[in-house]
Design a protein around this motif. Structure first.
Motif, mmCIF file in Angstrom:
data_model
loop_
_atom_site.group_PDB
_atom_site.id
_atom_site.type_symbol
_atom_site.label_atom_id
_atom_site.label_comp_id
_atom_site.label_asym_id
_atom_site.label_seq_id
_atom_site.Cartn_x
_atom_site.Cartn_y
_atom_site.Cartn_z
ATOM 1 N N VAL A 1 -40.960 105.216 -7.042
ATOM 2 C CA VAL A 1 -41.116 104.446 -8.286
ATOM 3 C C VAL A 1 -42.519 104.619 -8.850
ATOM 4 N N LEU A 2 -43.523 104.515 -7.966
ATOM 5 C CA LEU A 2 -44.907 104.691 -8.417
ATOM 6 C C LEU A 2 -45.144 106.103 -8.936
ATOM 7 N N PHE A 3 -44.546 107.105 -8.271
ATOM 8 C CA PHE A 3 -44.718 108.494 -8.699
ATOM 9 C C PHE A 3 -44.164 108.709 -10.106
ATOM 10 N N PHE A 4 -42.970 108.216 -10.372
ATOM 11 C CA PHE A 4 -42.381 108.398 -11.691
ATOM 12 C C PHE A 4 -43.087 107.559 -12.750
ATOM 13 N N PHE A 5 -43.584 106.389 -12.346
ATOM 14 C CA PHE A 5 -44.308 105.571 -13.312
ATOM 15 C C PHE A 5 -45.607 106.253 -13.731
ATOM 16 N N LEU A 6 -46.277 106.931 -12.809
ATOM 17 C CA LEU A 6 -47.482 107.669 -13.168
ATOM 18 C C LEU A 6 -47.163 108.858 -14.067
ATOM 19 N N ILE A 7 -46.029 109.503 -13.844
ATOM 20 C CA ILE A 7 -45.617 110.603 -14.725
ATOM 21 C C ILE A 7 -45.365 110.079 -16.139
ATOM 22 N N ILE B 1 -56.021 111.568 -16.198
ATOM 23 C CA ILE B 1 -56.503 110.663 -15.150
ATOM 24 C C ILE B 1 -56.631 109.246 -15.686
ATOM 25 N N TRP B 2 -57.161 109.098 -16.891
ATOM 26 C CA TRP B 2 -57.314 107.766 -17.464
ATOM 27 C C TRP B 2 -55.978 107.193 -17.920
ATOM 28 N N LEU C 1 -47.350 110.886 -19.800
ATOM 29 C CA LEU C 1 -46.632 111.345 -20.990
ATOM 30 C C LEU C 1 -46.734 110.374 -22.159
ATOM 31 N N ALA C 2 -46.791 109.067 -21.886
ATOM 32 C CA ALA C 2 -46.623 108.090 -22.957
ATOM 33 C C ALA C 2 -47.830 107.208 -23.214
ATOM 34 N N PHE C 3 -48.663 106.940 -22.218
ATOM 35 C CA PHE C 3 -49.733 105.972 -22.389
ATOM 36 C C PHE C 3 -50.946 106.602 -23.063
ATOM 37 N N PRO C 4 -51.825 105.778 -23.669
ATOM 38 C CA PRO C 4 -53.007 106.319 -24.374
ATOM 39 C C PRO C 4 -54.084 106.780 -23.411
ATOM 40 N N GLY D 1 -51.794 103.282 -16.319
ATOM 41 C CA GLY D 1 -50.478 103.043 -15.744
ATOM 42 C C GLY D 1 -50.557 102.219 -14.467
ATOM 43 N N LEU D 2 -51.532 102.518 -13.603
ATOM 44 C CA LEU D 2 -51.709 101.732 -12.382
ATOM 45 C C LEU D 2 -52.107 100.292 -12.697
#
Length: 447
Positions: free
Chosen positions: A66-72, A90-91, A76-79, A96-97
């Motif tokens: 779950v954590l791996f896919f959330f980081l992906i 990285i940022w 892709l989506a977060f600023p 995401g974290l």
């Protein structure tokens, strides 16, 4: 419409800063299809090939997936946030974290203490053998002062204290505000010493070791690094344009340094009251963020050297860096009307952590001495206001002194027709001379 466009541009730059100079195109081109194929292949292999007899291993593997896919999805989506070095991805993962951590805190907020404690025991069963009363005693035999006793306090936590304040200095970059935070933290420890035993310190430990040595030297080192980075000339060359191997390796290592350096100006003699109280609010919230660390460790009974405590502190360092930058832009830039997303999430995390501590520490907070808390709040607000206002007066006095010296030097130049030593006068005269040279060149070309 123009005003609204400027506000949106200012918010977009601090929340989604673009990469100015791209050295290696392969690291900045989208690879979404390749990433999707690799991710699905890894999930198929992990879910169907591994042995799923052990229930705990299955839960851990599912959580890591779950954590791996959330980081992906974060990449892709977060600023990007306000930083792009060493890479914007990285940022995005840091953001995401932070979102994942906030969601975990919200889930923990709706559990009772037994369930929350059980979650930490499931993460590390060794915690059931540790109790907070087993920790060492603090503030004993203060009159028995010796070199050996002082040296015994210079442990790994003192080193972490020193580098922590160096990092804070690199983030805040203001001597007055940093010293206000340092002194106010010692007042905070005195106010909450009846609840947290590790806040009980000897006078020489609080004044000499903490304020002067760890805090003071850390602030000095952080500001010294900021001064060196501010004076540095930022001209980046692509790795492809460097021929030597050592030069390429040096350029790769420099990728982990700032791409540029902005001179921070928190205070201004003509700043508004909203900016003034925003700085006081930052000083107060900084104390709350520090308090959460100690209350979480005490309520859920974790030793200071536990990996959960250390991992949280390291993660907060990465999260506070873009948050401080976004808060600075929101406070100082009149065009920015919205708080950055990373700073917003960090504020929500800070408040949720405090709520988790209050809900699960009812027995601890039942012993609270109301007089100490009220005096702490009054001292904290008054001291922050006095400190920030003093910094404003200092900047105003400094600017008035510089302006008066500039006026005197300009009058001296007008009377004696000599070159001024004032930097502004030198810039003006040089620009005027360059304009005269350009005018003569144009006349020659016309002839």
């Amino acid at each position: 419409m123009v005003r609204r466009k400027e506000c949106l541009d200012s918010f977009n730059v601090i929340n989604e800063r673009p990469v100015d100079d791209i050295c290696l195109d392969i690291f900045y081109k989208p690879h979404t299809i390749t990433l999707l194929a690799v991710s699905i292949t890894a999930v198929i292999y992990t879910s169907f090939v591994r042995d799923d007899i052990n229930v705990d291993d299955n839960i851990w593997t599912g959580l890591w997936c779950v954590l791996f896919f959330f980081l992906i999805i974060s990449v892709l989506a977060f600023p990007n946030g306000p930083f792009t070095r060493p890479h914007p991805a990285i940022w995005r993962m840091v953001f995401g974290l932070s979102v994942m951590y906030l969601l975990s805190l919200l889930f923990l907020l709706f559990q009772n203490y037994k369930t929350a404690k059980g979650i930490f025991l499931w993460l590390d069963p060794k915690l059931k053998d540790f109790h907070i009363d087993m920790d060492k005693e603090y503030g004993v035999n203060c009159s028995d002062l010796s070199t050996e006793k002082i040296w015994s306090h210079m442990d790994v936590f003192a080193i972490g204290h020193f580098f922590g304040w160096a990092l804070k200095a690199m983030l805040v970059r203001h001597l007055g505000i940093l010293w206000a935070m340092s002194i106010m933290w010692e007042v905070t420890e005195i106010a909450f010493a009846h609840l947290l035993p590790n806040f009980v310190e000897c006078w020489w430990d609080a004044i000499v070791l903490d304020i002067l040595l760890c805090n003071g030297l850390g602030i000095w080192l952080g500001l010294k690094i900021c001064k060196c980075l501010e004076m540095r000339e930022y001209k980046w060359v692509s790795v492809k344009d460097i021929r030597s191997t050592s030069g390429k390796l040096k350029r790769v290592m420099l990728q982990f340094t700032p791409g540029s350096w902005t001179h921070v100006r928190w205070l201004d003699p003509n700043c508004t009251y909203m900016r003034f109280f925003a700085l006081c609010q930052m000083v107060v919230f900084w104390q709350l963020s520090e308090l959460n660390t100690f209350f979480l460790k005490h309520i859920f009974e974790m030793p200071p050297s536990h990996p959960i405590v250390g991992t949280r502190l390291i993660f907060l360092c990465f999260m506070v860096a873009p948050s401080a930058r976004q808060y600075y832009t929101f406070v100082t830039d009149p065009r920015c009307k919205r708080l950055g997303t990373q700073c917003w999430v960090y504020g929500a995390i800070m408040i949720t952590e405090a709520l988790v501590c209050i809900k699960n520490g009812k027995e601890l907070f039942g012993r609270t001495q109301i007089v100490n808390i009220v005096l702490w709040l009054l001292i904290m607000f008054l001291f922050s206001i006095i400190c920030v206002y003093g910094c404003v007066l200092w900047h105003k006095y400094f600017n008035d002194t510089v302006d008066s010296s500039n006026d005197n030097s300009s009058n001296h130049v007008g009377k004696n027709n000599h070159c001024s030593s004032d930097p502004k006068g030198m810039v003006n005269s040089s620009s005027q001379n360059s304009g005269d040279v350009k005018q003569r060149r144009k006349s020659k070309s016309a002839k």
